[in-house]
Design a protein around this motif. Structure first.
Motif, PDB file in Angstrom:
ATOM      1  N   GLN A 217      43.221  48.004  42.610  1.00 31.28           N
ATOM      2  CA  GLN A 217      41.828  47.850  43.517  1.00 31.28           C
ATOM      3  C   GLN A 217      40.702  47.814  42.965  1.00 31.28           C
ATOM      4  N   TYR A 218      39.725  47.459  43.523  1.00 30.19           N
ATOM      5  CA  TYR A 218      38.124  47.652  43.020  1.00 30.19           C
ATOM      6  C   TYR A 218      37.306  47.902  44.199  1.00 30.19           C
ATOM      7  N   THR A 219      35.936  48.191  44.118  1.00 33.77           N
ATOM      8  CA  THR A 219      35.150  48.764  45.198  1.00 33.77           C
ATOM      9  C   THR A 219      34.180  47.772  45.719  1.00 33.77           C
ATOM     10  N   PRO A 220      34.581  46.781  46.439  1.00 35.27           N
ATOM     11  CA  PRO A 220      33.358  45.715  46.805  1.00 35.27           C
ATOM     12  C   PRO A 220      31.967  46.332  47.293  1.00 35.27           C
ATOM     13  N   VAL A 221      31.028  45.549  47.023  1.00 38.41           N
ATOM     14  CA  VAL A 221      29.524  45.888  47.217  1.00 38.41           C
ATOM     15  C   VAL A 221      28.971  45.041  48.251  1.00 38.41           C
ATOM     16  N   PRO A 238      39.176  36.897  41.938  1.00 37.49           N
ATOM     17  CA  PRO A 238      38.871  36.916  40.273  1.00 37.49           C
ATOM     18  C   PRO A 238      38.911  38.301  39.523  1.00 37.49           C
ATOM     19  N   PHE A 239      39.019  39.297  40.386  1.00 39.04           N
ATOM     20  CA  PHE A 239      38.965  40.472  40.077  1.00 39.04           C
ATOM     21  C   PHE A 239      40.327  41.250  39.437  1.00 39.04           C
ATOM     22  N   ASP A 240      41.453  40.387  39.572  1.00 39.80           N
ATOM     23  CA  ASP A 240      42.627  40.666  38.991  1.00 39.80           C
ATOM     24  C   ASP A 240      42.789  40.537  37.454  1.00 39.80           C
ATOM     25  N   PHE A 241      42.694  41.713  36.869  1.00 41.27           N
ATOM     26  CA  PHE A 241      42.921  41.504  35.425  1.00 41.27           C
ATOM     27  C   PHE A 241      44.058  42.423  34.995  1.00 41.27           C
ATOM     28  N   ARG A 242      45.001  42.556  35.760  1.00 38.59           N
ATOM     29  CA  ARG A 242      46.177  43.306  35.380  1.00 38.59           C
ATOM     30  C   ARG A 242      46.895  42.924  34.285  1.00 38.59           C
ATOM     31  N   ASN A 252      32.606  32.083  37.297  1.00 40.79           N
ATOM     32  CA  ASN A 252      31.682  31.089  38.022  1.00 40.79           C
ATOM     33  C   ASN A 252      32.417  30.684  39.295  1.00 40.79           C
ATOM     34  N   GLU A 253      33.413  31.205  39.628  1.00 38.50           N
ATOM     35  CA  GLU A 253      34.132  30.772  40.873  1.00 38.50           C
ATOM     36  C   GLU A 253      33.133  31.162  42.025  1.00 38.50           C
ATOM     37  N   ASP A 254      33.550  30.239  43.256  1.00 36.66           N
ATOM     38  CA  ASP A 254      32.767  30.594  44.548  1.00 36.66           C
ATOM     39  C   ASP A 254      33.035  31.885  45.319  1.00 36.66           C
ATOM     40  N   ASN A 255      32.720  32.826  44.682  1.00 32.98           N
ATOM     41  CA  ASN A 255      33.222  34.067  45.438  1.00 32.98           C
ATOM     42  C   ASN A 255      31.963  35.127  45.709  1.00 32.98           C
ATOM     43  N   GLY A 263      28.108  37.814  38.271  1.00 36.39           N
ATOM     44  CA  GLY A 263      28.985  37.883  37.380  1.00 36.39           C
ATOM     45  C   GLY A 263      29.758  39.229  37.825  1.00 36.39           C
ATOM     46  N   TYR A 264      30.438  39.735  36.739  1.00 35.56           N
ATOM     47  CA  TYR A 264      31.370  41.134  37.106  1.00 35.56           C
ATOM     48  C   TYR A 264      30.302  42.149  36.916  1.00 35.56           C
TER      49      TYR A 264
END
Length: 367
Positions: A217-221, A238-242, A252-255, A263-264
């Motif tokens: 999980q991550y904390t969206p802002v 794009p936040f899946d770095f498992r 650079n994805e449309d996210n 960026g991150y």
């Protein structure tokens, strides 16, 4: 004579194993305060730490061919750090690292206002955070202890806070131990803000490096980078770095979240209990073979891809760094935790001593 040679060899080996610490002057601040630089050496690593901001100035490690290079961004002289008030290169940031919404929080029924220095929000402690202060350094075995006393009301925070940060080196690792106490209820979130580029070449971007973050999980802002309060799954994002992934593969994805941060620049929720040592990240640079493994007792890590580096030059040497030429892995409690009761607490009370540990371990791997 033979026993003397054996004894000297044993002493040399012991010194190499335990490392060495040297102290040298590193200039003075505009008010005349002397700044010292402590250089820590052990097998596979040399780290320099200065008293201004308790900052990591350099970390030198070998690549797969044994070539030594500095793998963090910084400046060759103090004036670069004095002039640069935006990047926090190598600093211990506090009293509250990361953001607090509108610079406001409530504690024990009292409302506190701290300086806003990131739009409408407070970032890394306020306008004069721990990164802008000269700490007291003291050489210890294998390293240096930095001490800072932050008085009650400093930047609007309650309580006189005493902080000890110990940097030690051993077998290719730089370990940071934090210890803090207060005389009044307060909030606290300390972290180190080093910028890593494992290539050893600050002109290269980190977009070809690979990272693994063991977090589900991550904390969206929101649009001003304050957590919404949600713990969102990384699955299918794009936040899946498992699994180890090239940093630039999806940046650079449309996210919407990537657009907000440029960026991150988000907090990942690490697996495991708060206070237990866990892996926060593993970074690999295929070109040099360098590997950085980060472990921590903290519940989160802020992965930042140097999106705000813009080539601005600082200090007499006019040193500059371009976008994406380094990454940060800021082990931490979550941003804006004082305003999110569901997040792990950042409150510290009198009689308590808050400890945390983060270790940056450097190694190499073959192609």
């Amino acid at each position: 004579m033979r026993w003397l040679k054996i004894m000297l060899l044993s002493m040399t080996t012991a010194m190499a194993a335990h490392g060495s610490v040297t102290k040298t002057p590193f200039g003075t601040t505009p008010d005349g305060t002397a700044v010292d630089l402590y250089t820590l050496k052990s097998e596979g690593i040399e780290a320099s730490i200065m008293t201004f901001g308790a900052r990591v100035v350099s970390i030198k490690t070998p690549d797969r061919d044994g070539k030594i290079a500095d793998v963090v961004l910084g400046y060759s002289a103090l004036d670069g750090y004095l002039a640069d008030k935006s990047t926090y290169f190598g600093a211990i940031v506090g009293r509250y690292g990361n953001r607090i919404a509108f610079g406001k929080f409530s504690l024990d029924g009292n409302q506190y206002q701290i300086p806003t220095n990131n739009g409408a929000n407070s970032l890394h402690g306020g306008t004069v955070g721990f990164d802008r202060l000269v700490w007291k350094g003291r050489a210890i075995a294998d390293g240096v202890e930095m001490t800072l006393v932050s008085k009650d009301g400093d930047q609007g925070y309650p309580g006189t806070l005493t902080v000890h940060v110990r940097y030690t080196v051993h077998h290719g690792a730089l370990r940071i131990d934090y210890s803090s106490s207060t005389d009044k209820d307060t909030v606290l979130n300390l972290t180190n803000h080093s910028y890593f580029n494992l290539s050893g070449d600050p002109k290269k971007t980190i977009l070809d490096e690979q990272i693994m973050i063991p977090a589900d999980q991550y904390t969206p802002v929101n649009p001003v980078q304050i957590p919404t309060g949600e713990l969102a799954s990384v699955e299918g994002t794009p936040f899946d770095f498992r699994k180890s992934t090239v940093i630039g593969a999806r940046i650079n994805e449309d996210n919407e979240q990537l657009k907000i941060g440029g960026g991150y620049d988000h907090n990942w929720v690490l697996r495991g209990k708060n206070g237990e040592v866990k892996t926060a990240a593993r970074v690999y640079d295929p070109a040099s073979g360098r590997v950085l493994t980060v472990t921590t007792t903290e519940p989160g890590v802020q992965f930042y891809t140097g999106n705000s580096l813009n080539g601005a030059a600082y200090g007499s040497a006019q040193q500059s760094n371009a976008k994406n030429t380094a990454l940060c892995l800021e082990t931490q409690h979550f941003p804006d935790s004082p305003n999110h009761p569901s997040f792990p607490t950042t409150e510290l009370k009198p009689g308590e001593v808050l400890h945390s540990t983060t270790t940056f371990t450097f190694s190499t791997q073959t192609k």
